[in-house]
Design a protein around this motif. Structure first.
Motif, PDB file in Angstrom:
ATOM      1  N   GLY A 127       0.795  -1.221   0.000  1.00  0.00           N
ATOM      2  CA  GLY A 127       0.000   0.000   0.000  1.00  0.00           C
ATOM      3  C   GLY A 127       0.825   1.266   0.000  1.00  0.00           C
ATOM      4  O   GLY A 127       2.043   1.258   0.187  1.00  0.00           O
ATOM      5  N   PRO A 128       0.143   2.383  -0.213  1.00  0.00           N
ATOM      6  CA  PRO A 128       0.841   3.666  -0.272  1.00  0.00           C
ATOM      7  C   PRO A 128       1.324   4.118   1.101  1.00  0.00           C
ATOM      8  O   PRO A 128       0.582   4.068   2.075  1.00  0.00           O
ATOM      9  CB  PRO A 128      -0.215   4.616  -0.833  1.00  0.00           C
ATOM     10  CG  PRO A 128      -1.524   3.988  -0.522  1.00  0.00           C
ATOM     11  CD  PRO A 128      -1.297   2.510  -0.523  1.00  0.00           C
ATOM     12  N   SER A 129       2.566   4.545   1.163  1.00  0.00           N
ATOM     13  CA  SER A 129       3.099   5.166   2.371  1.00  0.00           C
ATOM     14  C   SER A 129       3.040   6.676   2.196  1.00  0.00           C
ATOM     15  O   SER A 129       3.131   7.190   1.074  1.00  0.00           O
ATOM     16  CB  SER A 129       4.543   4.736   2.616  1.00  0.00           C
ATOM     17  OG  SER A 129       5.396   5.240   1.598  1.00  0.00           O
ATOM     18  N   GLY A 130       2.891   7.384   3.325  1.00  0.00           N
ATOM     19  CA  GLY A 130       2.853   8.838   3.249  1.00  0.00           C
ATOM     20  C   GLY A 130       4.126   9.400   2.660  1.00  0.00           C
ATOM     21  O   GLY A 130       4.097  10.362   1.871  1.00  0.00           O
ATOM     22  N   GLU A 131       5.260   8.801   3.016  1.00  0.00           N
ATOM     23  CA  GLU A 131       6.545   9.288   2.513  1.00  0.00           C
ATOM     24  C   GLU A 131       6.607   9.185   0.988  1.00  0.00           C
ATOM     25  O   GLU A 131       7.082  10.107   0.311  1.00  0.00           O
ATOM     26  CB  GLU A 131       7.694   8.487   3.131  1.00  0.00           C
ATOM     27  CG  GLU A 131       7.879   8.692   4.629  1.00  0.00           C
ATOM     28  CD  GLU A 131       6.874   7.914   5.467  1.00  0.00           C
ATOM     29  OE1 GLU A 131       6.093   7.108   4.883  1.00  0.00           O
ATOM     30  OE2 GLU A 131       6.856   8.116   6.697  1.00  0.00           O
ATOM     31  N   ALA A 132       6.138   8.076   0.443  1.00  0.00           N
ATOM     32  CA  ALA A 132       6.180   7.903  -1.010  1.00  0.00           C
ATOM     33  C   ALA A 132       5.256   8.887  -1.714  1.00  0.00           C
ATOM     34  O   ALA A 132       5.622   9.490  -2.734  1.00  0.00           O
ATOM     35  CB  ALA A 132       5.798   6.474  -1.374  1.00  0.00           C
ATOM     36  N   LEU A 133       4.052   9.098  -1.185  1.00  0.00           N
ATOM     37  CA  LEU A 133       3.114  10.033  -1.812  1.00  0.00           C
ATOM     38  C   LEU A 133       3.642  11.457  -1.762  1.00  0.00           C
ATOM     39  O   LEU A 133       3.542  12.203  -2.751  1.00  0.00           O
ATOM     40  CB  LEU A 133       1.749   9.938  -1.132  1.00  0.00           C
ATOM     41  CG  LEU A 133       1.026   8.580  -1.215  1.00  0.00           C
ATOM     42  CD1 LEU A 133      -0.345   8.673  -0.553  1.00  0.00           C
ATOM     43  CD2 LEU A 133       0.898   8.112  -2.657  1.00  0.00           C
ATOM     44  N   VAL A 134       4.206  11.853  -0.633  1.00  0.00           N
ATOM     45  CA  VAL A 134       4.762  13.206  -0.511  1.00  0.00           C
ATOM     46  C   VAL A 134       5.942  13.377  -1.463  1.00  0.00           C
ATOM     47  O   VAL A 134       6.098  14.429  -2.103  1.00  0.00           O
ATOM     48  CB  VAL A 134       5.179  13.485   0.949  1.00  0.00           C
ATOM     49  CG1 VAL A 134       5.971  14.788   1.036  1.00  0.00           C
ATOM     50  CG2 VAL A 134       3.947  13.558   1.847  1.00  0.00           C
ATOM     51  N   ARG A 135       6.765  12.335  -1.586  1.00  0.00           N
ATOM     52  CA  ARG A 135       7.912  12.414  -2.497  1.00  0.00           C
ATOM     53  C   ARG A 135       7.436  12.571  -3.944  1.00  0.00           C
ATOM     54  O   ARG A 135       8.005  13.360  -4.709  1.00  0.00           O
ATOM     55  CB  ARG A 135       8.778  11.170  -2.355  1.00  0.00           C
ATOM     56  CG  ARG A 135      10.042  11.216  -3.195  1.00  0.00           C
ATOM     57  CD  ARG A 135      11.026  10.131  -2.791  1.00  0.00           C
ATOM     58  NE  ARG A 135      10.515   8.785  -2.999  1.00  0.00           N
ATOM     59  CZ  ARG A 135      10.136   7.961  -2.025  1.00  0.00           C
ATOM     60  NH1 ARG A 135      10.210   8.348  -0.759  1.00  0.00           N
ATOM     61  NH2 ARG A 135       9.684   6.753  -2.311  1.00  0.00           N
ATOM     62  N   LEU A 136       6.398  11.838  -4.329  1.00  0.00           N
ATOM     63  CA  LEU A 136       5.854  11.985  -5.683  1.00  0.00           C
ATOM     64  C   LEU A 136       5.340  13.397  -5.912  1.00  0.00           C
ATOM     65  O   LEU A 136       5.508  13.973  -7.004  1.00  0.00           O
ATOM     66  CB  LEU A 136       4.743  10.964  -5.912  1.00  0.00           C
ATOM     67  CG  LEU A 136       5.177   9.498  -6.052  1.00  0.00           C
ATOM     68  CD1 LEU A 136       3.968   8.569  -6.051  1.00  0.00           C
ATOM     69  CD2 LEU A 136       5.994   9.291  -7.332  1.00  0.00           C
ATOM     70  N   ALA A 137       4.711  13.979  -4.891  1.00  0.00           N
ATOM     71  CA  ALA A 137       4.220  15.355  -5.005  1.00  0.00           C
ATOM     72  C   ALA A 137       5.379  16.329  -5.177  1.00  0.00           C
ATOM     73  O   ALA A 137       5.329  17.244  -6.026  1.00  0.00           O
ATOM     74  CB  ALA A 137       3.390  15.720  -3.775  1.00  0.00           C
ATOM     75  N   ARG A 138       6.417  16.146  -4.393  1.00  0.00           N
ATOM     76  CA  ARG A 138       7.575  17.046  -4.494  1.00  0.00           C
ATOM     77  C   ARG A 138       8.274  16.923  -5.834  1.00  0.00           C
ATOM     78  O   ARG A 138       8.906  17.882  -6.299  1.00  0.00           O
ATOM     79  CB  ARG A 138       8.555  16.734  -3.356  1.00  0.00           C
ATOM     80  CG  ARG A 138       8.051  17.181  -1.983  1.00  0.00           C
ATOM     81  CD  ARG A 138       8.971  16.730  -0.882  1.00  0.00           C
ATOM     82  NE  ARG A 138       8.511  17.201   0.436  1.00  0.00           N
ATOM     83  CZ  ARG A 138       8.986  16.772   1.594  1.00  0.00           C
ATOM     84  NH1 ARG A 138       9.968  15.850   1.610  1.00  0.00           N
ATOM     85  NH2 ARG A 138       8.515  17.244   2.729  1.00  0.00           N
ATOM     86  N   GLU A 139       8.165  15.759  -6.442  1.00  0.00           N
ATOM     87  CA  GLU A 139       8.795  15.558  -7.747  1.00  0.00           C
ATOM     88  C   GLU A 139       7.906  16.009  -8.898  1.00  0.00           C
ATOM     89  O   GLU A 139       8.246  15.784 -10.064  1.00  0.00           O
ATOM     90  CB  GLU A 139       9.181  14.080  -7.897  1.00  0.00           C
ATOM     91  CG  GLU A 139      10.293  13.654  -6.939  1.00  0.00           C
ATOM     92  CD  GLU A 139      10.558  12.156  -6.966  1.00  0.00           C
ATOM     93  OE1 GLU A 139       9.807  11.430  -7.674  1.00  0.00           O
ATOM     94  OE2 GLU A 139      11.484  11.696  -6.285  1.00  0.00           O
ATOM     95  N   GLY A 140       6.767  16.611  -8.566  1.00  0.00           N
ATOM     96  CA  GLY A 140       5.961  17.248  -9.603  1.00  0.00           C
ATOM     97  C   GLY A 140       4.578  16.708  -9.838  1.00  0.00           C
ATOM     98  O   GLY A 140       3.794  17.301 -10.599  1.00  0.00           O
ATOM     99  N   ALA A 141       4.222  15.606  -9.209  1.00  0.00           N
ATOM    100  CA  ALA A 141       2.884  15.041  -9.434  1.00  0.00           C
ATOM    101  C   ALA A 141       1.827  15.904  -8.756  1.00  0.00           C
ATOM    102  O   ALA A 141       1.927  16.197  -7.564  1.00  0.00           O
ATOM    103  CB  ALA A 141       2.809  13.618  -8.906  1.00  0.00           C
ATOM    104  N   SER A 142       0.827  16.322  -9.512  1.00  0.00           N
ATOM    105  CA  SER A 142      -0.293  17.068  -8.938  1.00  0.00           C
ATOM    106  C   SER A 142      -1.506  16.169  -8.716  1.00  0.00           C
ATOM    107  O   SER A 142      -2.469  16.563  -8.062  1.00  0.00           O
ATOM    108  CB  SER A 142      -0.678  18.227  -9.860  1.00  0.00           C
ATOM    109  OG  SER A 142      -0.961  17.754 -11.173  1.00  0.00           O
ATOM    110  N   LEU A 143      -1.454  14.967  -9.270  1.00  0.00           N
ATOM    111  CA  LEU A 143      -2.523  13.991  -9.093  1.00  0.00           C
ATOM    112  C   LEU A 143      -1.900  12.607  -8.987  1.00  0.00           C
ATOM    113  O   LEU A 143      -1.038  12.244  -9.791  1.00  0.00           O
ATOM    114  CB  LEU A 143      -3.503  14.032 -10.276  1.00  0.00           C
ATOM    115  CG  LEU A 143      -4.614  12.960 -10.302  1.00  0.00           C
ATOM    116  CD1 LEU A 143      -5.530  13.104  -9.096  1.00  0.00           C
ATOM    117  CD2 LEU A 143      -5.412  13.052 -11.602  1.00  0.00           C
ATOM    118  N   ILE A 144      -2.320  11.843  -7.989  1.00  0.00           N
ATOM    119  CA  ILE A 144      -1.861  10.470  -7.814  1.00  0.00           C
ATOM    120  C   ILE A 144      -3.081   9.546  -7.850  1.00  0.00           C
ATOM    121  O   ILE A 144      -4.073   9.802  -7.162  1.00  0.00           O
ATOM    122  CB  ILE A 144      -1.110  10.281  -6.482  1.00  0.00           C
ATOM    123  CG1 ILE A 144       0.125  11.196  -6.424  1.00  0.00           C
ATOM    124  CG2 ILE A 144      -0.686   8.826  -6.296  1.00  0.00           C
ATOM    125  CD1 ILE A 144       0.823  11.188  -5.072  1.00  0.00           C
TER     126      ILE A 144
END
Length: 586
Positions: A128-145
């Motif tokens: 499952g999704p971890s908060g750290e991974a989702l935040v990292r994806l956001a910081r790398e430019g993702a506006s939608l996951i």
């Protein structure tokens, strides 16, 4: 109920019963009549025979809007397409997760985006999704996951994603709690507040992703997007849907039947370079069947997440480069062989523990150093051998166990695991009726096992009382032939919830019996009709069935029950019987 052939207690200790109609309704059937009988015996309504005989997407597809949050999810994705946003697709590391992620990636790519797939490492990140991974994806430019095949229980992770300012769409099919995680949309037919969509709770996540894809294309069509842009062919992705549906052991009824039937047709055309390479690596020279998806293609995709790199499956299924696909498929094939060796060691140790623990309703075993990547497979093997639910847990050095469970028909293991989590017995846990995953502290193992015993003892006992071998037809040995297999296959695709036909053949005398491969018992049987029959009982050498076959006196006759299959190893196809059970005829 009158038992088939009068067999009240077989070699495996079970009665043989007709799956559906009375015995006399089977006499003198021609192939078309046989297919009708097969369909009715599996619960097909009489007025639905035509739809079930040739299952089509149009015939079974619901309006995606019946699912809660579906239109909201489609609108958000359409906004992302129009604005050329950076979208990340976060998937689980199993086949359902890989195919779901690949479907979303391919569809969004065809719509002009450059979506980024993300598959967590099973050992380092867990399920499952971890908060750290989702935040990292956001910081790398993702506006939608978009999370696929996970997210329904990711409360903390999705809170962190919201704090990072990224929208999340959850596409899942696992059991939900009363409360839902904070997300832009949660599309899941197993939401407790679902209404009409709940009828489709048997869909795999890849099926839910397909429905979201249909809703997205409809939303873009209504916005006039395709007046200036080419519209993708969603049906071309049905090979992914079929693979994920079968590999996740989703019930093959309703829409799932159409997904698999039509997906196999797409797969036979080998349009997806990754699937084509996977078929080649699996050494299949014909068009794949539903059985191949579960036993040949699926395990190789799974091997990446189990004992290799978790993203290999998605990389394979999303590449358009045949050379890259071939390299990845060969690596997955190698990892699958490695997985088999690891699995064998864990299974031996788990079986020894079970014998020491006694006959509990749910077999719960845990071992330090067991590879977390094979525990689900071992749980499935134990479930088949014991005829009761099994949970296998791998303990790490810190005393935290990652577990995987498999259940039997009539016993909802996913709901029990979710309840155990709500009672504070688990760190994490969830799943669906037939399978579940969990995280548990070593000092809570006994309490967890006791909880399952109390909650599931009655349904497990009830399932055992109802246990019988269901037979579709009785044949002379000569009746097990290629024409019969062809006629039976017309009632498919077969799988979970739509079982493959089982025939009883005999009476026969065993003229040759030996053990081959990994404990398989192979035999040649001769019937009173003067015809011989090749048959094999897989992994049966150390079972009561194997002992009976190996020790059968030459003068005693038996009935053999199992699945008729085509053996295509020889110069021309021949039929053989894959034995499930046997009974003495005299």
């Amino acid at each position: 109920m009158t038992p088939v052939l009068g067999i009240q207690r077989s070699i495996l200790g079970q009665p043989w019963r007709w799956r559906g109609l009375a015995a006399d309704a089977r006499d003198g059937l021609v192939p078309d009549d046989l297919v009708t009988t097969l369909l009715l015996a599996r619960g097909c309504p009489r007025d639905g025979l035509d739809a079930y005989r040739t299952p089509s997407i149009r015939g079974f597809m619901p309006d995606p809007s019946i699912f809660r949050d579906m239109d909201r999810a489609a609108a958000r994705l359409a906004d992302a397409v129009a604005a050329r946003e950076t979208v990340a697709v976060f998937g689980d590391y199993d086949v359902d997760g890989a195919t779901s992620a690949a479907l979303m990636v391919r569809l969004l790519r065809d719509l002009g985006l450059a979506p980024r797939p993300y598959i967590p490492d099973r050992l380092m990140e867990g399920y499952g999704p971890s908060g750290e991974a989702l935040v990292r994806l956001a910081r790398e430019g993702a506006s939608l996951i978009v999370t696929v095949d996970c997210g329904a229980q990711a409360f903390e992770a999705l809170e962190m994603a919201r704090g990072a300012g990224v929208d999340v769409i959850v596409v899942d099919h696992h059991k939900c709690a009363a409360a839902l995680p904070v997300a832009h949309a949660v599309v899941n037919p197993n939401r407790l507040d679902e209404t009409d969509g709940a009828a489709h709770g048997h869909l795999a996540a890849v099926g839910v992703a397909f429905l979201l894809g249909a809703a997205l294309l409809r939303e873009l069509r209504q916005r006039g997007w395709f007046a200036e842009h080419p519209e993708p062919r969603l049906l071309d992705l049905l090979d992914l849907v079929a693979l994920g549906t079968v590999a996740d052991v989703a019930a093959l009824r309703g829409l799932n039947r159409a997904f698999v039937a039509q997906g196999l047709k797409v797969m036979a055309q080998r349009r997806n370079p990754g699937i084509a390479a996977l078929i080649e690596a699996s050494r299949l020279t014909r068009a794949p069947t539903a059985s191949d998806l579960g036993f040949a293609l699926g395990p190789r995709i799974n091997a990446g997440g189990r004992v290799g790199k978790s993203d290999l499956g998605v990389r394979l299924l999303t590449t358009d480069d045949p050379d890259e696909a071939r390299v990845i498929a060969q690596e997955l094939d190698r990892l699958n062989e490695e997985r088999r060796a690891i699995e064998a060691g864990v299974q031996v140790a788990a079986e020894e523990m079970i014998h020491a623990k006694g006959n509990r309703a749910v077999a719960v075993v845990a071992g330090a150093g067991w590879h977390p990547g094979v525990i689900g497979i071992v749980a499935g093997r134990l479930k088949e051998k014991l005829n009761r639910p099994a949970i296998v847990i791998a303990l790490d050095e810190a005393g935290i166990g990652k577990g995987s469970g498999r259940s039997i028909a009539g016993v909802d293991l996913g709901a029990a695991v979710l309840s155990a989590r709500e009672h504070g017995l688990l760190v994490a846990g969830g799943g669906h009726a037939m399978a579940a995953g969990l995280t548990v502290a070593a000092d809570r193992l006994d309490a967890f096992a006791d909880f399952l015993e109390e909650r599931l003892a009655e349904p497990v006992a009830r399932a055992a009382d109802d246990r019988a071998l269901l037979i579709d037809s009785v044949l002379a040995p000569g009746g097990v032939c290629p024409d019969l297999v062809t006629a039976l296959e017309a009632g498919g695709p077969y799988g979970m919830g739509w079982p493959a036909p089982r025939v009883a053949a005999g009476p026969v005398r065993l003229v040759k019996v030996d053990v081959v491969g990994n404990g398989h018992v192979r035999t040649i049987a001769a019937g009173d009709d003067g015809r011989s029959l090749k048959a094999v009982a897989f992994r049966a050498a150390d079972t009561a069935l194997g002992a009976a076959l190996l020790g059968a006196p030459s003068h005693r006759r038996l009935w053999l029950a199992g699945r008729a299959r085509i053996d295509d190893w020889g110069s021309r196809p021949a039929a053989e019987l894959h034995i499930d059970d046997a009974a003495w005829a005299d």
